[in-house]
Structures are given as structure tokens and as C-alpha cells.
Design a protein around this motif. Structure first.
Motif, PDB file in Angstrom:
ATOM      1  N   SER A  10       0.859  -1.194   0.000  1.00 20.82           N
ATOM      2  CA  SER A  10       0.000   0.000   0.000  1.00 20.82           C
ATOM      3  C   SER A  10       0.887   1.233   0.000  1.00 20.82           C
ATOM      4  O   SER A  10       2.004   1.209   0.526  1.00 20.82           O
ATOM      5  CB  SER A  10      -0.966   0.024   1.191  1.00 20.82           C
ATOM      6  N   ARG A  12      -0.611   4.672   0.189  1.00 18.18           N
ATOM      7  CA  ARG A  12      -1.306   5.931   0.504  1.00 18.18           C
ATOM      8  C   ARG A  12      -0.728   6.569   1.780  1.00 18.18           C
ATOM      9  O   ARG A  12      -0.216   5.860   2.661  1.00 18.18           O
ATOM     10  CB  ARG A  12      -2.813   5.708   0.633  1.00 18.18           C
ATOM     11  N   ARG A  15      -0.840   5.087   5.571  1.00 15.26           N
ATOM     12  CA  ARG A  15      -1.121   3.652   5.393  1.00 15.26           C
ATOM     13  C   ARG A  15      -0.827   2.832   6.640  1.00 15.26           C
ATOM     14  O   ARG A  15       0.188   3.042   7.310  1.00 15.26           O
ATOM     15  CB  ARG A  15      -0.280   3.125   4.217  1.00 15.26           C
ATOM     16  N   ASN A  16      -1.713   1.870   6.932  1.00 12.03           N
ATOM     17  CA  ASN A  16      -1.452   0.886   7.983  1.00 12.03           C
ATOM     18  C   ASN A  16      -0.405  -0.125   7.536  1.00 12.03           C
ATOM     19  O   ASN A  16       0.228  -0.790   8.356  1.00 12.03           O
ATOM     20  CB  ASN A  16      -2.737   0.138   8.340  1.00 12.03           C
ATOM     21  N   GLY A  17      -0.252  -0.259   6.248  1.00 10.84           N
ATOM     22  CA  GLY A  17       0.615  -1.296   5.708  1.00 10.84           C
ATOM     23  C   GLY A  17       2.053  -1.202   6.169  1.00 10.84           C
ATOM     24  O   GLY A  17       2.737  -2.225   6.296  1.00 10.84           O
ATOM     25  N   PRO A  83      -3.316  -4.592   1.705  1.00  6.90           N
ATOM     26  CA  PRO A  83      -4.583  -4.150   2.275  1.00  6.90           C
ATOM     27  C   PRO A  83      -5.725  -4.764   1.467  1.00  6.90           C
ATOM     28  O   PRO A  83      -5.478  -5.350   0.391  1.00  6.90           O
ATOM     29  CB  PRO A  83      -4.547  -2.634   2.066  1.00  6.90           C
ATOM     30  N   GLU A  84      -6.930  -4.624   1.982  1.00  7.02           N
ATOM     31  CA  GLU A  84      -8.097  -4.970   1.154  1.00  7.02           C
ATOM     32  C   GLU A  84      -8.785  -3.669   0.760  1.00  7.02           C
ATOM     33  O   GLU A  84      -9.232  -2.904   1.613  1.00  7.02           O
ATOM     34  CB  GLU A  84      -9.076  -5.865   1.917  1.00  7.02           C
ATOM     35  N   TYR A  85      -8.818  -3.419  -0.546  1.00  7.78           N
ATOM     36  CA  TYR A  85      -9.544  -2.275  -1.089  1.00  7.78           C
ATOM     37  C   TYR A  85     -10.666  -2.829  -1.969  1.00  7.78           C
ATOM     38  O   TYR A  85     -10.394  -3.544  -2.952  1.00  7.78           O
ATOM     39  CB  TYR A  85      -8.645  -1.412  -1.981  1.00  7.78           C
ATOM     40  N   ASN A  86     -11.893  -2.502  -1.642  1.00 13.49           N
ATOM     41  CA  ASN A  86     -13.037  -2.948  -2.449  1.00 13.49           C
ATOM     42  C   ASN A  86     -12.959  -4.437  -2.789  1.00 13.49           C
ATOM     43  O   ASN A  86     -13.067  -4.841  -3.943  1.00 13.49           O
ATOM     44  CB  ASN A  86     -13.152  -2.082  -3.712  1.00 13.49           C
ATOM     45  N   HIS A  87     -12.735  -5.210  -1.734  1.00 10.81           N
ATOM     46  CA  HIS A  87     -12.707  -6.677  -1.827  1.00 10.81           C
ATOM     47  C   HIS A  87     -11.593  -7.216  -2.713  1.00 10.81           C
ATOM     48  O   HIS A  87     -11.674  -8.341  -3.203  1.00 10.81           O
ATOM     49  CB  HIS A  87     -14.066  -7.234  -2.284  1.00 10.81           C
ATOM     50  N   TYR A 114      -4.762  -7.416   5.692  1.00 17.26           N
ATOM     51  CA  TYR A 114      -5.499  -6.771   6.779  1.00 17.26           C
ATOM     52  C   TYR A 114      -6.720  -6.080   6.198  1.00 17.26           C
ATOM     53  O   TYR A 114      -6.725  -5.615   5.059  1.00 17.26           O
ATOM     54  CB  TYR A 114      -4.604  -5.799   7.561  1.00 17.26           C
ATOM     55  N   GLY A 115      -7.779  -6.060   7.023  1.00 16.32           N
ATOM     56  CA  GLY A 115      -9.039  -5.473   6.593  1.00 16.32           C
ATOM     57  C   GLY A 115     -10.105  -5.836   7.606  1.00 16.32           C
ATOM     58  O   GLY A 115      -9.813  -6.425   8.653  1.00 16.32           O
ATOM     59  N   SER A 116     -11.356  -5.531   7.274  1.00 17.49           N
ATOM     60  CA  SER A 116     -12.433  -5.779   8.241  1.00 17.49           C
ATOM     61  C   SER A 116     -12.640  -7.273   8.465  1.00 17.49           C
ATOM     62  O   SER A 116     -13.046  -7.688   9.547  1.00 17.49           O
ATOM     63  CB  SER A 116     -13.723  -5.107   7.791  1.00 17.49           C
ATOM     64  N   VAL A 117     -12.388  -8.091   7.459  1.00 15.82           N
ATOM     65  CA  VAL A 117     -12.425  -9.551   7.652  1.00 15.82           C
ATOM     66  C   VAL A 117     -11.034 -10.131   7.331  1.00 15.82           C
ATOM     67  O   VAL A 117     -10.899 -11.164   6.670  1.00 15.82           O
ATOM     68  CB  VAL A 117     -13.547 -10.248   6.850  1.00 15.82           C
ATOM     69  N   ARG A 121     -10.294 -11.396   1.268  1.00 22.51           N
ATOM     70  CA  ARG A 121     -10.780 -11.333  -0.124  1.00 22.51           C
ATOM     71  C   ARG A 121      -9.693 -10.804  -1.047  1.00 22.51           C
ATOM     72  O   ARG A 121      -9.608 -11.200  -2.220  1.00 22.51           O
ATOM     73  CB  ARG A 121     -12.057 -10.488  -0.175  1.00 22.51           C
ATOM     74  N   LEU A 146      -8.924  -5.405  11.244  1.00 22.62           N
ATOM     75  CA  LEU A 146      -8.922  -3.988  11.624  1.00 22.62           C
ATOM     76  C   LEU A 146      -9.572  -3.787  12.980  1.00 22.62           C
ATOM     77  O   LEU A 146      -9.313  -2.800  13.667  1.00 22.62           O
ATOM     78  CB  LEU A 146      -9.672  -3.166  10.569  1.00 22.62           C
TER      79      LEU A 146
HETATM   80  C1  LIG Z   1     -10.213   2.552  -1.298  1.00 24.42           C
HETATM   81  C2  LIG Z   1     -10.447   1.731  -0.076  1.00 24.42           C
HETATM   82  C3  LIG Z   1     -11.305   0.654  -0.157  1.00 24.42           C
HETATM   83  C4  LIG Z   1     -11.491  -0.161   0.957  1.00 24.42           C
HETATM   84  N1  LIG Z   1     -12.276  -1.266   0.831  1.00 24.42           N
HETATM   85  C5  LIG Z   1     -12.298  -2.167   1.841  1.00 24.42           C
HETATM   86  C6  LIG Z   1     -12.944  -3.423   1.668  1.00 24.42           C
HETATM   87  O1  LIG Z   1     -13.511  -3.713   0.641  1.00 24.42           O
HETATM   88  N2  LIG Z   1     -12.895  -4.293   2.695  1.00 24.42           N
HETATM   89  C7  LIG Z   1     -12.251  -4.009   3.869  1.00 24.42           C
HETATM   90  O2  LIG Z   1     -12.229  -4.866   4.747  1.00 24.42           O
HETATM   91  N3  LIG Z   1     -11.644  -2.830   4.063  1.00 24.42           N
HETATM   92  C8  LIG Z   1     -11.652  -1.917   3.073  1.00 24.42           C
HETATM   93  N4  LIG Z   1     -11.003  -0.714   3.243  1.00 24.42           N
HETATM   94  C9  LIG Z   1     -10.364  -0.443   4.534  1.00 24.42           C
HETATM   95  C10 LIG Z   1      -8.902  -0.806   4.471  1.00 24.42           C
HETATM   96  O3  LIG Z   1      -8.708  -2.203   4.561  1.00 24.42           O
HETATM   97  C11 LIG Z   1      -8.140  -0.108   5.583  1.00 24.42           C
HETATM   98  O4  LIG Z   1      -8.332   1.270   5.445  1.00 24.42           O
HETATM   99  C12 LIG Z   1      -6.651  -0.422   5.529  1.00 24.42           C
HETATM  100  O5  LIG Z   1      -5.996   0.237   6.584  1.00 24.42           O
HETATM  101  C13 LIG Z   1      -6.070   0.022   4.204  1.00 24.42           C
HETATM  102  O6  LIG Z   1      -4.699  -0.262   4.128  1.00 24.42           O
HETATM  103  P1  LIG Z   1      -3.605   0.927   4.146  1.00 24.42           P
HETATM  104  O7  LIG Z   1      -3.909   1.729   5.405  1.00 24.42           O
HETATM  105  O8  LIG Z   1      -2.299   0.230   4.228  1.00 24.42           O
HETATM  106  O9  LIG Z   1      -3.819   1.723   2.908  1.00 24.42           O
HETATM  107  C14 LIG Z   1     -10.842   0.132   2.162  1.00 24.42           C
HETATM  108  C15 LIG Z   1     -10.005   1.259   2.236  1.00 24.42           C
HETATM  109  C16 LIG Z   1      -9.797   2.040   1.130  1.00 24.42           C
HETATM  110  C17 LIG Z   1      -8.827   3.206   1.228  1.00 24.42           C
END
Ligand SMILES: Cc1cc2nc3c(=O)[nH]c(=O)nc-3n(C[C@H](O)[C@H](O)[C@H](O)COP(=O)(O)O)c2cc1C
Length: 187
Positions: A10, A12, A15-17, A83-87, A114-117, A121, A146
Motif C-alpha cells: 500500500s 497511501r 497507510r497501515n501497511g 490491504p483490502e480495497y473494495n474486496h 489486513y481489513g475488516s475480515v 478477499r 482492523l
Molecule cells: C479505497 C479503499 C477501499 C477499501 N475497501 C475495503 C474493503 O472492501 N474491505 C475491507 O475490509 N476494508 C476496506 N477498506 C479499509 C482498508 O482495509 C483499511 O483502510 C486499511 O488500513 C487500508 O490499508 P492501508 O492503510 O495500508 O492503505 C478500504 C479502504 C480504502 C482506502
């Protein structure tokens, strides 16, 4: 010595990454069965794919592609921290993967997500991509929530059991990276 790249997927701001990848690198640094290096996509400043030919032809022309290819070619296997972005995985990581082909072939890969689940995905998508790149994706993976492995979704505080999960994943990545060496030598 087997060399494993830990790719921070990641880019951004905030970022948590970064905390996750540094934690993986710290655990890895205590091992003696391989060398590990953190590879931060931010350092390679890759634009959206701008090569004229498909990467599978290996006809790279851009300086940033050659630098990225040289770094990725130097490893026997990888850990992708996603990270998980939009699944799915991040666009930045997918783009960085797409730039190359042969450099990924016949190498092992493990995943930390890492992500909500737990970002699971994103990893399912990365496993499909790994197949096309002729990579051996290991079963053991690290899925960070998360809700329970971060405070306020932003301060990384992994559960105690998670370091064992990293070790199990690294065991498989190191073993498979070494086992695939004859295939790499032949190609
Ligand atoms: C564009 C975007 C889409 C995301 N979509 C999801 C998602 O589909 N599922 C989920 O569990 N978290 C989602 N998240 C939450 C991210 O998993 C969480 O913000 C994570 O810290 C992102 O990694 P980063 O901080 O290293 O960028 C999304 C975050 C972003 C910025």
C-alpha cells in the motif's frame, strides 16, 4: 542463501501497511534460514503500466521498469503485504505485479493481509494472479483484523497469536522458495 522480498503493497499517506510490513520484517529478521528484505512500492515510483509490450515478452524499456525488475529478480520468493480495497488488493500492488513476468516465475509467495475480515478477499484475488504468474502460493497466511489487531483501525497492535501465524507462513515460503530453485536454474 534463499532471499525473500517482503513487498509492502500500500502506498497511501497514513497507510497501515507500513507498520504491518515492518512487523513481518522484524519477525523474519530473527530467522537464519533465509535473508529477508523489505521492498516498499513507494521507493519505485511506478506509474500506471507504461510498457508497450506485454511483460511476458521481457522487452522492458522504461528505467523504472528495469529498476523494479532488477529488484524483484533478486529474490527467490516473496511475502506480499496487502490491504483490502473494495474486496481486492490495492491498485498499486496489482500494477507493480503487472509490470513484470519472468521475474515472478517459479517462486513461492505467501500473504499477509489486513481489513475488516482480515483482508482475505484481497488474498483470494492475489492467489488467482499468482497462478497466471507461475508462482507457488503457500497455504499458511496471516489475516489481520482492523477490529482486533488495530486500535481505532489505525494503531497496529497484533494479537499474540499472529506472530505464530507469520512464522508458519514464512516456514512454507522459505521451504518452497528453496524447493523451486532447480526450476529457476533450468529456465
Ligand atoms: C479505497 C479503499 C477501499 C477499501 N475497501 C475495503 C474493503 O472492501 N474491505 C475491507 O475490509 N476494508 C476496506 N477498506 C479499509 C482498508 O482495509 C483499511 O483502510 C486499511 O488500513 C487500508 O490499508 P492501508 O492503510 O495500508 O492503505 C478500504 C479502504 C480504502 C482506502
Amino acid at each position: 542463501m534463499t532471499k525473500i522480498g517482503i513487498i509492502l503493497g500500500s502506498t497511501r499517506p497514513g497507510r497501515n501497511g507500513e507498520a504491518v510490513a515492518r512487523w513481518v520484517a522484524q519477525i523474519a529478521s530473527e530467522r537464519t534460514d533465509a535473508e529477508f528484505e523489505l521492498v516498499d512500492l513507494l521507493d519505485y515510483k511506478l506509474p500506471h503500466l507504461d510498457e508497450a509490450y506485454p511483460p511476458s515478452l521481457g522487452q522492458y524499456t522504461q528505467p523504472h521498469t528495469l529498476a523494479w525488475a532488477s529488484k524483484i529478480a533478486s529474490f527467490d520468493g516473496y511475502v506480499m503485504v496487502t490491504p483490502e480495497y473494495n474486496h481486492s488488493t490495492s491498485g498499486a500492488l496489482k500494477n507493480a505485479i503487472d509490470f513484470l513476468y519472468a521475474e515472478w516465475n517459479n517462486k513461492a509467495v505467501g500473504f499477509v493481509s489486513y481489513g475488516s475480515v482480515g483482508g482475505t478477499r484481497a488474498v483470494e484475488h492475489l492467489r488467482l494472479i499468482a497462478g497466471e504468474l507461475q508462482m507457488a502460493d503457500v497455504r499458511a497466511q496471516v489475516a489481520l483484523s482492523l477490529f482486533t489487531d488495530f486500535e481505532n483501525f489505525s494503531v497496529f497492535k497484533p494479537g499474540e497469536h499472529q506472530s505464530d501465524a507469520v512464522t508458519a507462513m514464512l516456514d512454507q515460503v522459505v521451504a518452497w522458495s528453496a524447493a523451486l530453485a532447480p526450476l529457476r536454474d533450468a529456465s
